[in-house]
Design an enzyme around this catalytic site. Structure first.
Site, PDB file in Angstrom:
ATOM      1  N   PHE A 121      78.548  71.238  34.582  1.00 55.43           N
ATOM      2  CA  PHE A 121      77.918  70.681  33.388  1.00 55.43           C
ATOM      3  C   PHE A 121      76.554  70.063  33.680  1.00 55.43           C
ATOM      4  CE2 PHE A 121      79.407  66.610  34.944  1.00 55.43           C
ATOM      5  CZ  PHE A 121      78.603  65.660  34.322  1.00 55.43           C
ATOM      6  N   LYS A 122      76.298  69.729  34.950  1.00 49.04           N
ATOM      7  CA  LYS A 122      75.006  69.120  35.292  1.00 49.04           C
ATOM      8  C   LYS A 122      73.837  70.038  34.950  1.00 49.04           C
ATOM      9  CE  LYS A 122      77.184  65.590  37.091  1.00 49.04           C
ATOM     10  NZ  LYS A 122      77.153  65.145  38.465  1.00 49.04           N
ATOM     11  N   ASP A 123      74.089  71.356  34.898  1.00 45.64           N
ATOM     12  CA  ASP A 123      73.012  72.286  34.537  1.00 45.64           C
ATOM     13  C   ASP A 123      72.480  72.017  33.134  1.00 45.64           C
ATOM     14  OD1 ASP A 123      73.022  73.874  36.909  1.00 45.64           O
ATOM     15  OD2 ASP A 123      74.795  74.943  36.188  1.00 45.64           O
ATOM     16  N   THR A 154      75.760  67.428  41.035  1.00 42.45           N
ATOM     17  CA  THR A 154      74.375  67.056  40.727  1.00 42.45           C
ATOM     18  C   THR A 154      73.409  67.708  41.705  1.00 42.45           C
ATOM     19  OG1 THR A 154      74.897  64.938  39.677  1.00 42.45           O
ATOM     20  CG2 THR A 154      72.732  65.135  40.662  1.00 42.45           C
TER      21      THR A 154
END
Length: 485
Positions: A121-123, A154
């Site tokens: 999800f960090k993308d 991250t």
């Protein structure tokens, strides 16, 4: 006049950190606090109805331009269009909602946030951060040396977003031996000369402490133009707010609700940035039901929401778990939340963090009873998931719905199920694809996790990483030696 930002530890004029472009490259405030907007832009139900017809990059433009209002809105739109593409996220439908089924008369769904370049999800925020950095640095004719810490995702998201940015180098600290083999390979196999991976003998919190120590040296920070991509950078939070709006609108459409009906979110939580972004979305007017803080065995946040006591753990008390990206005992973004709960009182927040530094804990309900009352009224609740819980949840979702999830998402589903309400959709945020945690998937299901094409031999690629101790002086020496000038 552009929206101003203040330090969570500042008072009066000294708290002012400037407008968005100033805080984008700044990282920590000079007093050690984090940037927060002086006010939160509000979204009306009429505007929310209009948002329902927008694609993801257009929705991102609507949200981000309200926080970055010292940038031209057409420019923000162009940057969002470059960040959120089908090429990067595998489909024109970015952050799709996948319904699972009805449980206890409540719809249960997964918000897919892990279809980007690094399968996490960090993308979702890091791709936007890369565009913002490149634009602002190019306009100024400057370079930036990013210093970050990662518990697993991250780091790779930042490195993949910055690897082709000529004005940016990345120094990323990771805890030696505490990430999955896939996570390590994803980061360490990058060979670009502007990417520097540093494995620290310690846990994530040790890495994060080293980043903050370097950032606190204002002269060094200025000389070497040190910035950050961790969620202490407000641009990360701002960009993550977008997918809560997207998840809400998708749930409304999928389940035949009206704009204004409640939707709850369950969020696997480590450094508190993901769920805090949901809190910001709710504070902007998103009709959110419960915001669920799902922890693993490292349950500092769960303890706080149950008792009012925030008690950080030492490295030796931080467990190494099968959801390693959440193996965190000092949640940086928690400071922003407490600042908000104290009525944006920087002096009160600074006092609490001094007590935390001195004693290792504080009791909010005793120190600031009104702030604790606000916490209890915030809609945020919590729960803890253990190794056996996440494995059983992975098995259950596979058997019941034919859906394989990673260990962190399983934590979110397990805790989210405790808070189901009839008729209120429960959207569980996916944080990574299961391929990143193959050992645990194999343990849960007896078969390996499916891998996206092209990543079958990732772990066999040559890896480039340097091992360092918990030595801030050594870290500074490495930065000075290799930084962009």
């Amino acid at each position: 006049m552009a929206l101003r930002y203040v330090s969570t530890r500042g008072s009066g004029a000294a708290a002012d950190m400037g407008s968005f472009q100033a805080i984008l490259l700044e990282g920590l405030a000079q007093d050690g606090g984090l940037a927060m907007p002086v006010s939160l832009p509000q979204v009306s139900l009429t505007e929310l109805q209009r948002f329902a017809g927008l694609g993801y990059s257009e929705l991102a433009t609507e949200i981000i331009s309200r926080f970055a209002d010292d940038l031209d809105v057409d420019l923000v739109g162009r940057l969002c269009g470059q960040a959120y593409t089908a090429e990067k996220f595998g489909s024109t439908e970015i952050a799709p909602l996948t319904p699972l089924g009805q449980e206890q008369d409540a719809p249960l769904a997964i918000l897919e946030l892990s279809n980007g370049p690094t399968l996490a999800f960090k993308d979702m925020a890091m791709q936007m951060l890369g565009q913002l950095f490149e634009y602002v640095l190019t306009q100024r004719g400057e370079t930036l040396n990013i210093l970050g810490a990662t518990s697993g995702d991250t780091g790779s998201a930042a490195e993949y977003a910055m690897r082709d940015k000529h004005a940016v180098s990345v120094f990323m600290l990771s805890p030696q031996g505490r990430m999955s083999a896939f996570q390590r390979a994803q980061m360490y196999s990058l060979q670009e000369p502007n990417i520097h991976n540093l494995a620290v003998d310690g846990v994530f919190d040790d890495c994060q402490d080293m980043v903050k120590a370097v950032s606190a040296d204002l002269a060094f920070k200025a000389k070497w133009r040190i910035g950050t991509v961790n969620s202490i950078n407000w641009a990360r939070i701002m960009s993550q707010v977008v997918y809560y709006f997207k998840g809400y609108l998708s749930a409304v459409k999928t389940y035949g609700l009206r704009v204004g009906d409640r939707v709850s979110f369950s969020v696997p939580s480590g450094n508190f940035g993901n769920v805090f972004s949901g809190f910001i979305a709710k504070s902007m007017g998103l009709p959110t039901g419960k915001l669920i803080v799902a922890t693993n065995e490292n349950d500092v946040l769960d303890e706080f929401f149950r008792t009012g006591v925030y008690r950080v753990r030492a490295a030796k008390e931080t467990y190494q778990t099968s959801s390693p990206s959440m193996d965190i005992s000092k949640a940086s973004n928690f400071e922003r939340f407490i600042f908000f709960m104290t009525g944006c009182d920087g002096a009160a927040t600074a006092s609490l963090w001094r007590e935390l530094a001195h004693t290792g804990q504080f009791d909010l309900k005793l120190a600031h009873p009104q702030a604790w009352q606000r916490v209890q009224a915030s809609g945020m609740v919590s729960g803890k998931s253990m190794h056996a819980n996440r494995l059983e949840t992975i098995r259950d979702l596979d058997q019941r719905y034919g859906r394989v999830v990673d260990t962190h998402t399983a934590d979110g589903v397990f805790v989210g199920r405790r808070y189901l309400e009839p008729g209120v959709p429960m959207v569980c945020l996916e944080t990574a694809l299961p391929a990143k945690f193959e050992e645990s998937i194999l343990e849960a299901l007896g078969r390996p996790a499916p891998r996206p094409a092209g990543l079958e031999q990732l772990e066999s690629l040559p890896q480039r990483v340097e091992h360092i101790g918990q030595d801030v002086a050594e870290l500074k020496r490495l930065i000075a030696q290799r930084a962009l000038r």
